[in-house]
Design a protein around this motif. Structure first.
Motif, PDB file in Angstrom:
ATOM      1  N   ARG A  38     -47.462   7.387  27.735  1.00 59.28           N
ATOM      2  CA  ARG A  38     -48.092   7.487  26.428  1.00 59.28           C
ATOM      3  C   ARG A  38     -47.517   6.449  25.480  1.00 59.28           C
ATOM      4  O   ARG A  38     -46.374   6.011  25.642  1.00 59.28           O
ATOM      5  CB  ARG A  38     -47.930   8.895  25.857  1.00 59.28           C
ATOM      6  CG  ARG A  38     -46.503   9.289  25.513  1.00 59.28           C
ATOM      7  CD  ARG A  38     -46.454  10.750  25.094  1.00 59.28           C
ATOM      8  NE  ARG A  38     -45.108  11.180  24.726  1.00 59.28           N
ATOM      9  CZ  ARG A  38     -44.777  12.435  24.463  1.00 59.28           C
ATOM     10  NH1 ARG A  38     -45.699  13.410  24.524  1.00 59.28           N
ATOM     11  NH2 ARG A  38     -43.530  12.739  24.132  1.00 59.28           N
ATOM     12  N   GLN A  39     -48.343   6.102  24.520  1.00 55.33           N
ATOM     13  CA  GLN A  39     -47.922   5.141  23.512  1.00 55.33           C
ATOM     14  C   GLN A  39     -48.402   5.616  22.150  1.00 55.33           C
ATOM     15  O   GLN A  39     -49.610   5.711  21.910  1.00 55.33           O
ATOM     16  CB  GLN A  39     -48.449   3.743  23.814  1.00 55.33           C
ATOM     17  CG  GLN A  39     -47.895   2.678  22.893  1.00 55.33           C
ATOM     18  CD  GLN A  39     -48.161   1.276  23.395  1.00 55.33           C
ATOM     19  OE1 GLN A  39     -49.017   1.047  24.248  1.00 55.33           O
ATOM     20  NE2 GLN A  39     -47.410   0.315  22.883  1.00 55.33           N
ATOM     21  N   ALA A  40     -47.441   5.913  21.296  1.00 58.76           N
ATOM     22  CA  ALA A  40     -47.749   6.321  19.925  1.00 58.76           C
ATOM     23  C   ALA A  40     -47.798   5.075  19.037  1.00 58.76           C
ATOM     24  O   ALA A  40     -47.215   4.044  19.379  1.00 58.76           O
ATOM     25  CB  ALA A  40     -46.687   7.291  19.426  1.00 58.76           C
ATOM     26  N   LYS A  43     -44.879   2.401  18.499  1.00 55.68           N
ATOM     27  CA  LYS A  43     -43.822   2.678  19.479  1.00 55.68           C
ATOM     28  C   LYS A  43     -44.167   2.053  20.821  1.00 55.68           C
ATOM     29  O   LYS A  43     -45.316   1.711  21.095  1.00 55.68           O
ATOM     30  CB  LYS A  43     -43.627   4.187  19.640  1.00 55.68           C
ATOM     31  CG  LYS A  43     -43.109   4.879  18.399  1.00 55.68           C
ATOM     32  CD  LYS A  43     -42.750   6.314  18.675  1.00 55.68           C
ATOM     33  CE  LYS A  43     -42.142   6.982  17.453  1.00 55.68           C
ATOM     34  NZ  LYS A  43     -41.757   8.401  17.741  1.00 55.68           N
ATOM     35  N   ARG A  45     -44.635   2.009  24.925  1.00 56.29           N
ATOM     36  CA  ARG A  45     -45.158   2.934  25.926  1.00 56.29           C
ATOM     37  C   ARG A  45     -43.987   3.599  26.640  1.00 56.29           C
ATOM     38  O   ARG A  45     -43.016   2.943  27.000  1.00 56.29           O
ATOM     39  CB  ARG A  45     -46.041   2.191  26.931  1.00 56.29           C
ATOM     40  CG  ARG A  45     -46.826   3.089  27.853  1.00 56.29           C
ATOM     41  CD  ARG A  45     -47.782   2.290  28.716  1.00 56.29           C
ATOM     42  NE  ARG A  45     -48.801   1.595  27.923  1.00 56.29           N
ATOM     43  CZ  ARG A  45     -49.860   0.990  28.459  1.00 56.29           C
ATOM     44  NH1 ARG A  45     -50.027   0.994  29.777  1.00 56.29           N
ATOM     45  NH2 ARG A  45     -50.725   0.371  27.693  1.00 56.29           N
ATOM     46  N   GLU A  88     -45.803  15.459  17.550  1.00 57.10           N
ATOM     47  CA  GLU A  88     -45.151  14.274  18.113  1.00 57.10           C
ATOM     48  C   GLU A  88     -45.671  13.901  19.502  1.00 57.10           C
ATOM     49  O   GLU A  88     -45.286  12.860  20.041  1.00 57.10           O
ATOM     50  CB  GLU A  88     -43.627  14.448  18.166  1.00 57.10           C
ATOM     51  CG  GLU A  88     -43.149  15.725  18.823  1.00 57.10           C
ATOM     52  CD  GLU A  88     -42.856  16.828  17.811  1.00 57.10           C
ATOM     53  OE1 GLU A  88     -43.654  17.010  16.858  1.00 57.10           O
ATOM     54  OE2 GLU A  88     -41.832  17.524  17.997  1.00 57.10           O
ATOM     55  N   ASP A  89     -46.547  14.720  20.058  1.00 57.83           N
ATOM     56  CA  ASP A  89     -47.207  14.365  21.321  1.00 57.83           C
ATOM     57  C   ASP A  89     -48.434  13.477  21.084  1.00 57.83           C
ATOM     58  O   ASP A  89     -49.042  12.999  22.043  1.00 57.83           O
ATOM     59  CB  ASP A  89     -47.655  15.623  22.067  1.00 57.83           C
ATOM     60  CG  ASP A  89     -46.493  16.475  22.535  1.00 57.83           C
ATOM     61  OD1 ASP A  89     -46.593  17.717  22.408  1.00 57.83           O
ATOM     62  OD2 ASP A  89     -45.495  15.922  23.017  1.00 57.83           O
ATOM     63  N   THR A  90     -48.778  13.256  19.836  1.00 53.95           N
ATOM     64  CA  THR A  90     -49.924  12.407  19.506  1.00 53.95           C
ATOM     65  C   THR A  90     -49.694  10.990  20.001  1.00 53.95           C
ATOM     66  O   THR A  90     -48.671  10.368  19.689  1.00 53.95           O
ATOM     67  CB  THR A  90     -50.155  12.399  17.989  1.00 53.95           C
ATOM     68  OG1 THR A  90     -50.531  13.717  17.566  1.00 53.95           O
ATOM     69  CG2 THR A  90     -51.248  11.410  17.610  1.00 53.95           C
ATOM     70  N   ALA A  91     -50.629  10.487  20.802  1.00 51.31           N
ATOM     71  CA  ALA A  91     -50.490   9.163  21.404  1.00 51.31           C
ATOM     72  C   ALA A  91     -51.742   8.857  22.222  1.00 51.31           C
ATOM     73  O   ALA A  91     -52.581   9.740  22.447  1.00 51.31           O
ATOM     74  CB  ALA A  91     -49.261   9.109  22.307  1.00 51.31           C
ATOM     75  N   TYR A  93     -52.720   8.273  25.928  1.00 53.96           N
ATOM     76  CA  TYR A  93     -52.149   8.613  27.224  1.00 53.96           C
ATOM     77  C   TYR A  93     -52.813   7.771  28.317  1.00 53.96           C
ATOM     78  O   TYR A  93     -54.045   7.698  28.385  1.00 53.96           O
ATOM     79  CB  TYR A  93     -52.330  10.095  27.521  1.00 53.96           C
ATOM     80  CG  TYR A  93     -51.354  10.957  26.749  1.00 53.96           C
ATOM     81  CD1 TYR A  93     -51.476  11.129  25.376  1.00 53.96           C
ATOM     82  CD2 TYR A  93     -50.290  11.589  27.392  1.00 53.96           C
ATOM     83  CE1 TYR A  93     -50.560  11.895  24.657  1.00 53.96           C
ATOM     84  CE2 TYR A  93     -49.379  12.367  26.689  1.00 53.96           C
ATOM     85  CZ  TYR A  93     -49.521  12.504  25.322  1.00 53.96           C
ATOM     86  OH  TYR A  93     -48.620  13.272  24.622  1.00 53.96           O
ATOM     87  N   GLN A 110     -57.123   9.157  24.021  1.00 53.11           N
ATOM     88  CA  GLN A 110     -56.402   9.526  22.802  1.00 53.11           C
ATOM     89  C   GLN A 110     -56.163  11.033  22.757  1.00 53.11           C
ATOM     90  O   GLN A 110     -57.085  11.826  22.965  1.00 53.11           O
ATOM     91  CB  GLN A 110     -57.191   9.105  21.570  1.00 53.11           C
ATOM     92  CG  GLN A 110     -56.573   9.521  20.240  1.00 53.11           C
ATOM     93  CD  GLN A 110     -55.306   8.752  19.915  1.00 53.11           C
ATOM     94  OE1 GLN A 110     -55.283   7.522  20.024  1.00 53.11           O
ATOM     95  NE2 GLN A 110     -54.244   9.456  19.510  1.00 53.11           N
ATOM     96  N   THR A 112     -54.616  13.719  19.995  1.00 54.86           N
ATOM     97  CA  THR A 112     -54.153  13.909  18.626  1.00 54.86           C
ATOM     98  C   THR A 112     -53.845  15.383  18.406  1.00 54.86           C
ATOM     99  O   THR A 112     -54.712  16.239  18.631  1.00 54.86           O
ATOM    100  CB  THR A 112     -55.207  13.446  17.613  1.00 54.86           C
ATOM    101  OG1 THR A 112     -55.523  12.071  17.843  1.00 54.86           O
ATOM    102  CG2 THR A 112     -54.701  13.613  16.188  1.00 54.86           C
TER     103      THR A 112
END
Length: 115
Positions: A38-40, A43, A45, A88-91, A93, A110, A112
């Motif tokens: 995942r990549q927020a 940030k 990956r 904080e799992d929003t990213a 994937y 995505q 969210t």
């Protein structure tokens, strides 16, 4: 031509669940390891979970006990079950399939987590 197509992302409230799928084609999926990353925003990956061809799994500390990676080799598909989701799992994937000297990536889906 190898293709990996992720699906199952979306908007979910904190504490909710989602199941991501990664459909593979053009590759002998069953003999290779696969992973979810995942990549927020802003940030790098990061790895979320991996599973070998034999079914051995590894998880990032941040998702242990909440996420489960699995695969159905007959369907050439990998999964990521995500429970107890947090903001904080929003990213985005991504799934990948990898072996000695190669890695293939999907386009991402995505996720969210927001109220």
């Amino acid at each position: 031509q190898v293709q990996l197509v992720e699906s199952g992302g979306g908007l979910v409230q904190p504490g909710g669940s989602l199941r991501l799928s990664c459909a593979a084609s053009g590759i002998m999926f069953s003999i290779y390891a696969m992973g979810w990353y995942r990549q927020a925003p802003g940030k790098q990956r990061e790895v979320v979970a991996t599973i070998t061809s034999a079914g051995s799994t590894n998880y990032a500390d941040s998702v242990k006990g909440r996420f489960t990676i699995s695969r159905d080799n007959a369907k050439n598909t990998g999964y990521l079950q995500m429970n107890s989701l947090k903001p904080e799992d929003t990213a985005i994937y991504y799934c990948n399939v990898y072996g000695s000297g190669f890695v293939f990536w999907g386009q991402g889906t995505q996720v969210t987590v927001s109220s």
